[in-house]
Design a protein around this motif. Structure first.
Motif, PDB file in Angstrom:
ATOM      1  N   TYR A   1       0.999  -1.065   0.302  1.00 28.36           N
ATOM      2  CA  TYR A   1      -0.001   0.001   0.021  1.00 28.36           C
ATOM      3  C   TYR A   1       0.829   1.239  -0.212  1.00 28.36           C
ATOM      4  O   TYR A   1       0.674   2.267  -0.563  1.00 28.36           O
ATOM      5  N   ILE A   2       1.779   1.479   1.043  1.00 30.28           N
ATOM      6  CA  ILE A   2       2.468   2.575   1.126  1.00 30.28           C
ATOM      7  C   ILE A   2       3.359   3.020  -0.111  1.00 30.28           C
ATOM      8  O   ILE A   2       3.010   4.051  -0.747  1.00 30.28           O
TER       9      ILE A   2
ATOM     10  N   THR B   1       1.093   3.788  -3.270  1.00 31.80           N
ATOM     11  CA  THR B   1      -0.168   4.886  -3.066  1.00 31.80           C
ATOM     12  C   THR B   1       1.040   6.288  -3.183  1.00 31.80           C
ATOM     13  O   THR B   1       0.626   7.268  -3.793  1.00 31.80           O
TER      14      THR B   1
ATOM     15  N   ALA C   1      -1.188   9.884   1.282  1.00 29.81           N
ATOM     16  CA  ALA C   1      -1.280   8.505   1.688  1.00 29.81           C
ATOM     17  C   ALA C   1      -1.307   8.074   3.133  1.00 29.81           C
ATOM     18  O   ALA C   1      -2.079   7.104   3.505  1.00 29.81           O
ATOM     19  N   ALA C   2      -0.813   8.986   3.904  1.00 32.82           N
ATOM     20  CA  ALA C   2      -0.737   8.754   5.530  1.00 32.82           C
ATOM     21  C   ALA C   2      -2.446   8.980   5.839  1.00 32.82           C
ATOM     22  O   ALA C   2      -2.745   8.264   6.622  1.00 32.82           O
TER      23      ALA C   2
ATOM     24  N   TYR D   1      -4.357   6.062   4.778  1.00 30.85           N
ATOM     25  CA  TYR D   1      -3.844   4.648   5.834  1.00 30.85           C
ATOM     26  C   TYR D   1      -4.334   4.698   7.173  1.00 30.85           C
ATOM     27  O   TYR D   1      -4.877   3.762   7.784  1.00 30.85           O
TER      28      TYR D   1
ATOM     29  N   SER E   1       0.955  -5.448   2.281  1.00 32.15           N
ATOM     30  CA  SER E   1       2.209  -4.765   2.807  1.00 32.15           C
ATOM     31  C   SER E   1       3.197  -4.958   1.676  1.00 32.15           C
ATOM     32  O   SER E   1       4.478  -4.773   1.532  1.00 32.15           O
TER      33      SER E   1
END
Lengths: 498, 170, 324
Positions: free
Chosen positions: B117-118, B121, B148-149, B152, B165
Motif C-alpha cells: 500500500y505505502i 500509493t 497516503a498517510a 492509511y 504490505s
C-alpha cells in the motif's frame, strides 16, 4: 397503535450514543462528499459503501447509510446552487434557478430555502413512511414470483420512460445491467456464465465495485477531460434566513413539492429525479409570474428540492416492504442491507423490528441534524466546493481503489473497478444515464429468478403474468402511463400554442 | 464533444452494440443452452438480452441517421475550421490528462499488492501530481505523503481494513 | 555523509521491515471471515450468526459473517475453495446439500471433500414438509389424494436447487407417485415467504425456518423427512409413519476451511468451535433458533461427510433422480 409503540422503541434504539453518533457521521460525511463537485448521492453512497463492512451492528450500519444518503442530497443542492454543477440528475432542476439566484447575490436565500424545504419535505415523507409501510408490508405477502417479476420489470421500464431522456439509450442501459448481473454462476442451474475462464468472474461482479467504478471513477475520468474551469458564482453566502417575501412565495411550493415527491417516490423507477422535474413543471404552471422561472425564482428551488427529499423518504417504502429498490441510490441501501444479513421484505417489520423502527427513527433525527448542520455551516460547505480538482481527483481514486480492494482482498476487483470506470466514462461521453444500469444490475437476479420460478409454477406458460390480478394491474398501470405520456407528447407537438 | 463528433461516435457505438448483442445471443444459445419453456436454462435470459441489445443497437443507428442533418451542413460550410480546432484541442486534452491519468490508475492497481500500500500509493500520488497536474516537486511531495498517510489512518487504523504490505518485500 | 547514508539505509530497512513484522503475527491477528453461501435469514445464516455472537468470547479476534448466495451454495463455497488457505476464510454451513447431495447429481467445479478440510460439525437440520395455513391439505395423504384425483403438478417451494430439501421433496414425489414440481429460491427465507403468501401448494424447509411460521399460524406442518421424529417438533409425524418410505439425513451444518490451511490453524479453529458448542448461552440461542446442537471434531466430521455423501448417492440411485 402498534406503529406508535414501534416508533417509540425505534427512538430508544436510534437515541443510543453509538447510533446517534453514526447518524451524525453519516449526515456530516454525506454532506461533505456530496458537496464536492460532480459527486451526487449515488456516487457518494457508492464511495462510502465499504464502511458498512466495519460497522458490525446492522442497525447502526443502515443508520449510517441512510444518513449518508440524506446528507448527500443536501450537499448536492449546495453544489448546484453555487457552482451550477449538478451532482446527479435530481439536482439539475435546482441549478436552473438556484445558480441564477446565487449570481444575483441571493445564494444564502437559495441555500436556506433548499435546506428548509428539504427538512419539511423529508420529515413529512418519513411520517408517511411510518404510517404506510406497516400497512403495505401486510399487503406485500401477496407478491409471489410472478408479481415480483412484473413489479421489477415495470419498475425498470418506468425508470427509463419517465426520465425524459432517450428511451433507446435507457433500454440499452437496462439490458446491459441485466447482462452484467448474469455474469457468474447461474443461481438455478449452477452453470457458469460469461466468465471465459477467469476464476474471479465465477462469482460475478461485485456491486460495490461496479457502483464505485461507474459513478465515482467514471466521473473523475470525465473531469480529467473537462479543461473548462468551474465558475463559482460566489462563496459569500449571506443570510440563509428567507425573508417574509421569500417565505410567502415558497411556502406552498414546499408543500406541493412534498406531495409530488412522496407519491412519485413510492413508484418503482420513480424517485428523486422525476419528482424534482415534475415539481418544477408544476411550480412553473401555477406561478403568478412564470416569466421569473429561469431568472432566479425561489419557488423553482423550493419545490424541486422539497420534492426530491420527500421522494427519498418515500422510496424506502417499496424497499422495506417488498424488498424491491426503486432507484439507484436506494439500490445501494438495498445492497447494504443484504451485506449486513438482512433481507428486506414483508417480514422485515416482524423479524427485524429493531432495524425497521430504528432506521425510521434515526431518519427523523437525521433530518434535524442536517438542518442544524446546513443552516449555520453553509459557509463552510461553500468553501468545500473550492477543493481543487487536482487534489480531489486522486484522493477519490485512492478511495475507490482501496475500497474495492478491501471488500474481498483481491487485486482483480481493482482491475474491474478501472474497467467499470472507463465504461462509465464512455457512457457519459455517449450521453447515457448510468442510473438504470446500476438499478438493473441489482434487480437482475430477482428478475431472472422470479421469471423462472413463475414459469415453473405455470408449467411453462407466460400467461401467468397476466392472469394474476396484481401482476396484471401492474402491467396495466404501466401501459396506461406510457400511453398517457405518448398522448401528451403528440398533443404537445400538434397543439397550436407551441 | 460537438454534435457532429458525438453523432459519429454514436453511429460507431450502435454498430458495435448490434455485433455485441448478436454475439451474446449466439453464445447463450450455443454454450449456455436455452432449456425448455417450463424450465428455462442458463442461457434463456442472456439470449433474450442479446437479441434485445441487437435490436436496440439497430434502432439507435436509425436514430443517428435522423437527428443530425443540420450540424453536418454547418460543418461543411462555414464552421469547418472552428470545429476542427475544437476537435484538435479535445484530442490534446485526452492525450495530456486522461491518458496518463488512466494509465496511472492501472499502474497503481498493478503495484498495489506487489509493492504494498505505502509504496504504491505514494508513487501514484507523485505520478498524478507530476504527470497529470504538472505540479512542482515540493507541493507534489507534501500532497503525496499526507494523502497516503491520511488514507492509511482512515482505512487501516479506523476502518481496520487489511492493506497489502507488498509481496515484493516479503 | 556516511552517517546520513547509514541513517537513510536504516530508515529504508525499517520501512520494509514493518510490514514483515506485521505479517508474522500469531493466528488470528485480524478478524476471521465466516462465509455463508446462502442468503441471509436462512437456517445456515442463523446458525452462522449464533456462532459469530459467541466467537469473540473464545478468540481474541471477532468473526465477520459474509453472505454469498447463488448456485445453490456453489458460488460462495467456490469462493472459499479458491481463497487463501490461511484460516481467515472459513466456510460456514459445510455439509449442506451442495456438499453432500449435489455431487451425485451433477459435475461440480471443485471436490467438496478433497478441496475442503472439515473443521467441526455444529448441527443437523431435518427437512420438514409444510403447507400454507389456508391450504386444503392437512396431511401427506391429502397431498397424495389431490395429486391422484386432479392429476395436476404440486408446486413446491424449496430453498435451493439440488439441496437437501429439494432432494427430500423430489424423493417423496417419486416414492408416493406425486408429480412434484420444485421451485428453487435463493435461501430458506425467500422460499418460506413465497409459501406464506400462498403462491405455491406445499414447501419444504428446516425446522428453524418453518417453526416461526407455524407458531405464527401461517404454516401447517405435514411431515418430517427423518428416520425418526425431530426433537424440535415432536408432534409432527415422519413420512414413514404416513406410509411413504423415504427418509434422509437432511442438511448437515458444519465449518470448513480451504485445503492447504496449516494444521495448527485448523486445530485452533476446531478447538474454538468445540468450546462454543459447550457454552450454555450458545446452546440457549440455538434452542431458540430451533436448531439441535450436534457437534463433532474435525476427524469424525470428515468421516461423517464421506458417509453422508455415500448415503445420498445411494438414495439418488435407488430413486433414479436426475436433474436437467
Amino acid at each position: 397503535m402498534e406503529t406508535f409503540s414501534g416508533l417509540i422503541s425505534g427512538f430508544s434504539i436510534a437515541l443510543t450514543p453509538i447510533n446517534l453518533l453514526f447518524a451524525f457521521i453519516g449526515a456530516l460525511v454525506g454532506t461533505a462528499i456530496g458537496v464536492l463537485p460532480g459527486l451526487g448521492p449515488a456516487a457518494t453512497i457508492a464511495l462510502l459503501l465499504p464502511a458498512i463492512y466495519v460497522v458490525s451492528e446492522p442497525v447502526t450500519a443502515i443508520i449510517l447509510m441512510a444518513g449518508i444518503f440524506y446528507g448527500s442530497m443536501y450537499g448536492g443542492s449546495t453544489t448546484s446552487i453555487l457552482l451550477n454543477l449538478p451532482g446527479e440528475a435530481a439536482s439539475v432542476v435546482t441549478c436552473i434557478d438556484g445558480y441564477k439566484m446565487a449570481k444575483k447575490g441571493r445564494a444564502g436565500a437559495a441555500l436556506g430555502i433548499a435546506a428548509i424545504g428539504s427538512f419539511v419535505a423529508g420529515t413529512i415523507g418519513i411520517v408517511g413512511l411510518t404510517l404506510f409501510a406497516p400497512l403495505i408490508a401486510e399487503f406485500a405477502l401477496s407478491f409471489g414470483p410472478p408479481e415480483k417479476f412484473s413489479l421489477a420489470v415495470v419498475g425498470l421500464l418506468m425508470a427509463v420512460t419517465l426520465s425524459g431522456s432517450s428511451i433507446i439509450k435507457g433500454l440499452v442501459m437496462l439490458a446491459l445491467g441485466l447482462l452484467l448481473a448474469s455474469v457468474g454462476l447461474d443461481p438455478i442451474s449452477g452453470k457458469t456464465r460469461f466468465s471465459f475462464g477467469v476464476i474471479e468472474l465465477q462469482s460475478g461482479f461485485d456491486f460495490v465495485t461496479l457502483a464505485m467504478g461507474v459513478f465515482g471513477l467514471g466521473e473523475i475520468f470525465i473531469g480529467l477531460e473537462a479543461a473548462v474551469k468551474v465558475e463559482v458564482a460566489t462563496t459569500k453566502v449571506g443570510s440563509v434566513w428567507p425573508t417574509l417575501k421569500d417565505w410567502a412565495a415558497s411556502r406552498m411550493a414546499i408543500l406541493r413539492g412534498t406531495l409530488i415527491g412522496f407519491f412519485i417516490g413510492v413508484i418503482p423507477g420513480g424517485g428523486a429525479v422525476i419528482s424534482s422535474l415534475v415539481s418544477y413543471a408544476v411550480e412553473k404552471k401555477v406561478a403568478k409570474h412564470p416569466e421569473e422561472f429561469g431568472e432566479g425564482a425561489i419557488e423553482g428551488v423550493a419545490g424541486p428540492e422539497s420534492a426530491n427529499n420527500a421522494a427519498s423518504s418515500s422510496s424506502f417504502i417499496p424497499l422495506l416492504t417488498l424488498g424491491i429498490p426503486g432507484n439507484a441510490s436506494i439500490a445501494m441501501i438495498f445492497a447494504a442491507l443484504l451485506i449486513k444479513g438482512i433481507t428486506p421484505g414483508p417480514f422485515l417489520i416482524q423479524e427485524h423490528p429493531e432495524v425497521f423502527w430504528g432506521v425510521i427513527a434515526s431518519m427523523y433525527l437525521g433530518n434535524v441534524m442536517l438542518l442544524v448542520l446546513n443552516l449555520p455551516l453553509v459557509g463552510l460547505w461553500a468553501q468545500l466546493t473550492r477543493v481543487p480538482f487536482g487534489l480531489m481527483a486522486p484522493v477519490i481514486i485512492l478511495f475507490t481503489v482501496i475500497g474495492s480492494y478491501s471488500i474481498q482482498g483481491q487485486a482483480f476487483d481493482i482491475y474491474s473497478l478501472i474497467g467499470f470506470g472507463l465504461f462509465g466514462y464512455v457512457l457519459r461521453k455517449l450521453k447515457f444515464e448510468p442510473g438504470p444500469l446500476v438499478l438493473a444490475f441489482v434487480l437482475g437476479p430477482m428478475v431472472e429468478q422470479s421469471m423462472r420460478q413463475s414459469l415453473l409454477m405455470s408449467g411453462g406458460s407466460f400467461l401467468i403474468f397476466v392472469t394474476r390480478p396484481i401482476s396484471l394491474s401492474l402491467i396495466g398501470l404501466f401501459a396506461v402511463l406510457v400511453a398517457g405520456q405518448a398522448a401528451l407528447t403528440i398533443y404537445k407537438r400538434f397543439s397550436p400554442n407551441n | 464533444m460537438d454534435s457532429a463528433r458525438l453523432n459519429r461516435a454514436e453511429k460507431a457505438s450502435s454498430v458495435v452494440l448490434v455485433a455485441f448483442g448478436a454475439f451474446i445471443a449466439w453464445y447463450s444459445w450455443h454454450y449456455l443452452k436455452l432449456g425448455m419453456m417450463i424450465m428455462p436454462g442458463a442461457g434463456f435470459l442472456p439470449f433474450c438480452i442479446g437479441m434485445i441489445l441487437a435490436v436496440l443497437g439497430a434502432a439507435w443507428y436509425a436514430r443517428t441517421l435522423l437527428a443530425p442533418a443540420a450540424p453536418r451542413k454547418a460543418l461543411e460550410t462555414g464552421e469547418a475550421g472552428g470545429a476542427a480546432a475544437g476537435a484538435e484541442s479535445a484530442r490534446s486534452v485526452i492525450l495530456s490528462r486522461l491518458l496518463p491519468g488512466v494509465l496511472l490508475v492501472v499502474l497503481y492497481a498493478w503495484l498495489f499488492e506487489k509493492a504494498g500500500y505505502i509504496v504504491s500509493t505514494v508513487l501514484f500520488m507523485v505520478g498524478w501530481q507530476k504527470l497529470v497536474e504538472r505540479e512542482e516537486w515540493v507541493k507534489t511531495a507534501i500532497v503525496a505523503v499526507t494523502s497516503a498517510a491520511f488514507m492509511y489512518v482512515l482505512f487501516a487504523r479506523l476502518l481496520r481494513v487489511s492493506l497489502p504490505s507488498g509481496s515484493w518485500w516479503s | 555523509m556516511k552517517r546520513l547514508t547509514a541513517l537513510l539505509a536504516v530508515m529504508l530497512l525499517a520501512l520494509f521491515l514493518v510490514p514483515v513484522a506485521m505479517a508474522a503475527d500469531v493466528f488470528p491477528s485480524k478478524p476471521v471471515t465466516g462465509l455463508v453461501p446462502m442468503a441471509p435469514g436462512g437456517s445456515s445464516d442463523l446458525m452462522a450468526r449464533a456462532l459469530e455472537k459467541y466467537w469473540g468470547k473464545y478468540s481474541p479476534q471477532p468473526m465477520v459473517i459474509v453472505n454469498k448466495p447463488g448456485g445453490g451454495g456453489v458460488v460462495g463455497t467456490e469462493q472459499i475453495v479458491r481463497s487463501k488457505p490461511d484460516g481467515y476464510n472459513m466456510y460456514i454451513a459445510y455439509g449442506s446439500g451442495h456438499d453432500i447431495v449435489m455431487p451425485s447429481l451433477q459435475k461440480m467445479p471443485y471436490d467438496p471433500q478433497k478441496d475442503l478440510i472439515a473443521v467441526a460439525r455444529v448441527s443437523i437440520h431435518s427437512v420438514v414438509i409444510v403447507t400454507g395455513a389456508n391450504s386444503p391439505f392437512n396431511s401427506i395423504k391429502d397431498v397424495i389424494a389431490y395429486s391422484k384425483k386432479e392429476g395436476k403438478p404440486v408446486t413446491t417451494a424449496v430453498s435451493v436447487k439440488a439441496g437437501a430439501v429439494d432432494l427430500a421433496l423430489t424423493a417423496f414425489g417419486k416414492a408416493a407417485g406425486v408429480n412434484i414440481v420444485t421451485v428453487p429460491f435463493s435461501g430458506g427465507a425467500e422460499a418460506t415467504t413465497a409459501l406464506a403468501g400462498g403462491h405455491l401448494m406445499i414447501g419444504g424447509g428446516h425446522p428453524s425456518e418453518v417453526i416461526p411460521h407455524i407458531k405464527a399460524g401461517r404454516f401447517k406442518p405435514l411431515a418430517v423427512v427423518l428416520p425418526q421424529r425431530d426433537p424440535s417438533m415432536p408432534d409432527v409425524p415422519t413420512l414413514k409413519e404416513q406410509g411413504v418410505d423415504v427418509a434422509t439425513w437432511g442438511s448437515v451444518k458444519g465449518v470448513a476451511v480451504p485445503a492447504g490451511t496449516p494444521k495448527e490453524v485448523v486445530k485452533y479453529l476446531e478447538t474454538t468451535i468445540l468450546k462454543i458448542c459447550k457454552d450454555p448461552e450458545f446452546l440457549e440461542t440455538m434452542k431458540n433458533l430451533n436448531q439441535p446442537v450436534m457437534c463433532q471434531g474435525s476427524e469424525e466430521f470428515t468421516k461423517f461427510i464421506k458417509q453422508a455423501t455415500e448415503d445420498y448417492a445411494k438414495l439418488i440411485k435407488e430413486l433414479n433422480i436426475k436433474i436437467d
